[in-house]
Scaffold this active site. Structure first.
Site, PDB file in Angstrom:
ATOM      1  N   GLU A 149      47.142  35.801  51.461  1.00  0.00           N
ATOM      2  CA  GLU A 149      47.206  34.241  51.392  1.00  0.00           C
ATOM      3  C   GLU A 149      48.980  33.592  51.050  1.00  0.00           C
ATOM      4  O   GLU A 149      49.199  33.108  50.678  1.00  0.00           O
ATOM      5  CB  GLU A 149      46.324  34.094  49.854  1.00  0.00           C
ATOM      6  CG  GLU A 149      45.341  33.370  49.862  1.00  0.00           C
ATOM      7  CD  GLU A 149      45.051  32.843  48.533  1.00  0.00           C
ATOM      8  OE1 GLU A 149      45.558  32.641  47.636  1.00  0.00           O
ATOM      9  OE2 GLU A 149      43.755  32.456  48.494  1.00  0.00           O
ATOM     10  N   GLU A 304      36.814  35.127  50.524  1.00  0.00           N
ATOM     11  CA  GLU A 304      37.060  34.401  49.696  1.00  0.00           C
ATOM     12  C   GLU A 304      36.343  33.028  48.689  1.00  0.00           C
ATOM     13  O   GLU A 304      36.605  32.445  49.404  1.00  0.00           O
ATOM     14  CB  GLU A 304      38.747  34.619  48.412  1.00  0.00           C
ATOM     15  CG  GLU A 304      39.097  35.992  48.662  1.00  0.00           C
ATOM     16  CD  GLU A 304      40.262  35.492  47.676  1.00  0.00           C
ATOM     17  OE1 GLU A 304      40.965  34.688  47.139  1.00  0.00           O
ATOM     18  OE2 GLU A 304      41.732  36.587  48.735  1.00  0.00           O
TER      19      GLU A 304
HETATM   20  C1  GAL Z   1      42.893  34.041  45.612  1.00  0.00           C
HETATM   21  C2  GAL Z   1      44.207  35.634  45.816  1.00  0.00           C
HETATM   22  C3  GAL Z   1      43.123  35.964  45.507  1.00  0.00           C
HETATM   23  C4  GAL Z   1      42.649  35.943  43.748  1.00  0.00           C
HETATM   24  C5  GAL Z   1      41.866  34.293  43.990  1.00  0.00           C
HETATM   25  C6  GAL Z   1      41.500  34.202  42.509  1.00  0.00           C
HETATM   26  O1  GAL Z   1      44.136  33.085  45.713  1.00  0.00           O
HETATM   27  O2  GAL Z   1      43.970  35.471  47.253  1.00  0.00           O
HETATM   28  O3  GAL Z   1      43.488  37.663  44.892  1.00  0.00           O
HETATM   29  O4  GAL Z   1      43.852  35.842  43.069  1.00  0.00           O
HETATM   30  O5  GAL Z   1      42.564  33.942  44.321  1.00  0.00           O
HETATM   31  O6  GAL Z   1      40.388  32.721  42.400  1.00  0.00           O
END
Ligand code: GAL
Length: 656
Positions: A149, A304
């Site tokens: 990210e 994610e």
């Molecule tokens: C994203 C990140 C992850 C985790 C996730 C939690 O922004 O890439 O590592 O922190 O959020 O929602």
């Protein structure tokens, strides 16, 4: 195939270094039970992989990858560079970023790096190389995950190293300092520079900072992080040329020009966290999914998402039963070739210990785990969808340069114009109508679209205007477009600048509306009325025909919406664009994929029709064609009912 794994991808971030090794065996057993086929590993593992400078400890990761492979699970293997380890920060304190007030940030979180730091860059390339060398022939390796990210916590750094880098970037762009003076309009407020060494990043200053300087800074910050990505990508490609490379995007993110970034990666992947507290969150997230699909014009991967609650909002609502599945199906509907999550096993410590996971703290006798198993089954049932493209006849234009210019601080007629909102004003009714939408960068060939909508193009170059002029379909351009050129200088003769001839209109004066005010608008013929808020303009048609006029107030009787041939200019922010949109869709010959009640999303992906009931009530609708529901195996035709938060994924009969 996006990665080396066939079918749809299912899994999530796996952080085995947070757990004793005994737990790993249970992890892989449960992953296999759930049908997990891909996990993202080692994202934040630098300090465990290289606990001392040059002293690598790959043993634990070897065992993790072996174990995964033995259980048929592939790895989206991170280069582990998202968080430099403490020894690097202590040896080279200058790798930590400095904020705009001059404060150097401390170690203790993540993304603690200055994007321009040669020390940081050198060490990331070294680590990426070591990872690629170590795992080049590991059978679990399916994809490389560079950084994590980018721009999440660290988008910019104001340290002297970044300042010098910015100056090099400017020298490349402008050649000499006179070029910079001309572009930045430094005759204003006595900012004329006589050497590049006098130029600094836009740190905190006594008053408003030169907006052209801020615009170039935004471009530079996106480019500086992209360089970090490219250095690692190139190192990986040298050693493992056949392994696809990704870095996870953050939906529609202001900081990075994703058109430019996506061109450099093999797989577009995205992290999406729609807020369960927002009843319309599925609309905004659909827009970002459509952007992801458009970035490379094909399937992408939701890398994610949250199985239930996140941990970083002020109040973190869980996802009610069925919503994880529904949101995952929605990503597939919009072109994702899988549904991946943060994270596999819920953490016991750290800032994310209350973030949900596929395997909750409370274990396997939970509704969370049962939903994980159910989703795994559904994704297997939908496997044939992987790789299927989407066709859209409508394009929404989105460009980062223009976005950065539009949202420059402190110098605009109104700071209420926010591009995401403007995009959604048009996207939401298209989404509600089941009309497929692509996103397109300004300047792209738009000949494949029946209707192109430009919600706003504040910064518009001659070339971008020419691309819009040569698009054969219908065109809607929103207000405050064609205002400035690439250097943020107002086009001669005022807006819409290079779009003047195409739109047949001249903007005499911007007329932002006070907060809460409603400006009535009356459409010509039939007397239908509407209203605008936030923004209006005093425009003069050149050879365009008015479609609507302002009614009442200071703009009473002035044209509000004008049309010249196939192009329509809307000089205000309509509170409801649907009447105008419906007329344009009809004229363009764009038809929705299905007639659906409010809150039901209809999306076509190749021969598959997704019907998603986002409401908490059963929904009745008539199928536009018969087909087999891949989720249940039943053949459906005619009128059907979809249970609350349930879905139908129809393989349309007789279709290609
Ligand atoms: C994203 C990140 C992850 C985790 C996730 C939690 O922004 O890439 O590592 O922190 O959020 O929602």
């Amino acid at each position: 195939m996006l990665t080396r794994v066939p079918g749809l991808l299912f899994g999530g971030d796996y952080n085995p270094e947070q757990w004793p090794e005994e737990v790993w065996a249970e992890d892989v057993r449960l992953m296999a039970e759930a049908g997990v086929n891909l996990v993202t590993v080692a994202v934040f593992s630098w300090s465990r992989l290289e606990p001392r400078p040059g002293g690598f400890d790959f043993g634990w990761l070897d065992r993790v990858l072996d174990l995964l492979h033995e259980h048929g699970i592939a790895a989206d293997l991170a280069t582990a560079t998202a968080t430099p380890p403490p020894w690097l920060v202590r040896e080279h304190p200058e790798v930590m970023p400095v904020d705009s007030s001059g404060t150097r940030l401390e170690f203790g979180s993540r993304q603690g790096y200055c994007p321009s730091s040669p020390v940081f860059r050198e060490h990331t390339v070294r680590l990426a190389r070591a990872m690629a060398t170590r795992y080049s022939s590991h059978p679990a390796l399916a994809m490389w995950h560079v950084g994590n990210e980018y721009a999440d916590h660290t988008l910019e750094c104001f340290c002297p190293v970044s300042a010098a880098h910015f100056r090099r970037w400017l020298r490349e762009r402008y050649g000499d300092v006179d070029g910079l003076n001309a572009a930045w309009g430094t005759s204003c407020w006595g900012q004329h520079y006589t050497g590049f060494e006098q130029v600094e990043p836009p740190r905190r200053a006594p008053g408003p900072v030169n907006p052209a300087q801020v615009l170039d800074w935004r471009r530079f910050c996106s480019d500086a992080l992209l360089e970090c990505f490219l250095l690692e990508r190139d190192a990986l490609r040298e050693i493992t040329p056949d392994v696809p490379v990704t870095t996870n995007f953050m939906s529609i993110l202001h900081g990075l020009d994703y058109w430019k970034w996506a061109a450099e990666e093999d797989v577009v992947s995205d992290d999406a966290y729609p807020d369960p507290a927002d009843p319309d969150a599925h609309v905004a997230v659909a827009l970002s999914y459509d952007l992801m699909r458009s970035l490379k014009g094909g399937p992408w991967l939701l890398l994610e998402s949250a199985p239930s609650a996140v941990s970083w909002r002020e109040v973190n609502l869980p996802k009610p039963p069925g919503v994880m599945r529904l949101h995952s199906l929605q990503a597939l509907a919009h072109g994702s070739d899988g549904a991946m999550f943060f994270q596999w096993r819920q953490a016991r410590y750290g800032p994310e210990k209350f973030h949900s996971a596929l395997l909750p703290h409370a274990g396997t006798d939970t509704r969370g785990w049962r939903e994980t198993l159910e989703l795994g089954r559904d994704l297997r049932a939908l496997g044939e969808i992987a790789g299927t493209p989407t066709a859209a006849e409508v394009a929404l234009v989105l460009g980062w340069d223009s976005w950065w210019g539009l949202e420059a601080p402190e110098s605009m007629p109104s700071d209420r114009l926010k591009l995401k909102r403007l995009l959604l004003d048009w996207y939401a009714p298209l989404h509600a109508r089941g009309v497929a939408v692509d996103l397109a960068p300004p300047g792209r060939d738009l000949s494949g679209y029946r209707l192109v909508i430009v919600p706003n193009l504040y910064l518009c170059t001659e070339e971008q205007a020419a691309a819009l002029a040569s698009a054969p379909g219908r065109l809607i351009v929103g207000p405050f477009s064609g205002v400035v050129d690439a250097a943020d200088q107002v086009h001669p003769g005022s807006a819409p600048g290079p779009l003047r001839e195409l739109l047949g209109v001249r903007v005499e004066e911007f007329w932002p509306l006070p907060d809460g005010a409603r400006q009535p608008v009356r459409f010509t013929g039939g007397g239908r009325t509407g209203s605008a808020s936030t923004w209006a303009e005093w425009i003069s048609p050149l050879d365009a025909e008015p479609l609507a006029h302002y009614a009442g107030g200071d703009l009473d009787g002035r044209p509000a919406i004008v049309r010249r041939g196939r192009a329509t200019y809307v000089s205000c922010l309509l509170d409801d664009v649907t009447a105008l949109l419906d007329a344009e869709l009809a004229e363009a010959g764009v038809r929705p994929v299905a007639e659906v009640p409010a809150g039901v999303e209809a999306t076509r992906r190749g021969a598959y029709l997704f019907l998603l009931n986002h409401t908490t009530a059963p929904a009745r609708l008539t199928l536009p064609c018969p087909g087999a529901d891949l989720l249940t195996g039943r053949r459906l035709r005619g009128e059907i009912e979809i249970a609350p938060r349930d879905a139908v994924v129809l393989r349309i009969e007789g279709d290609q």
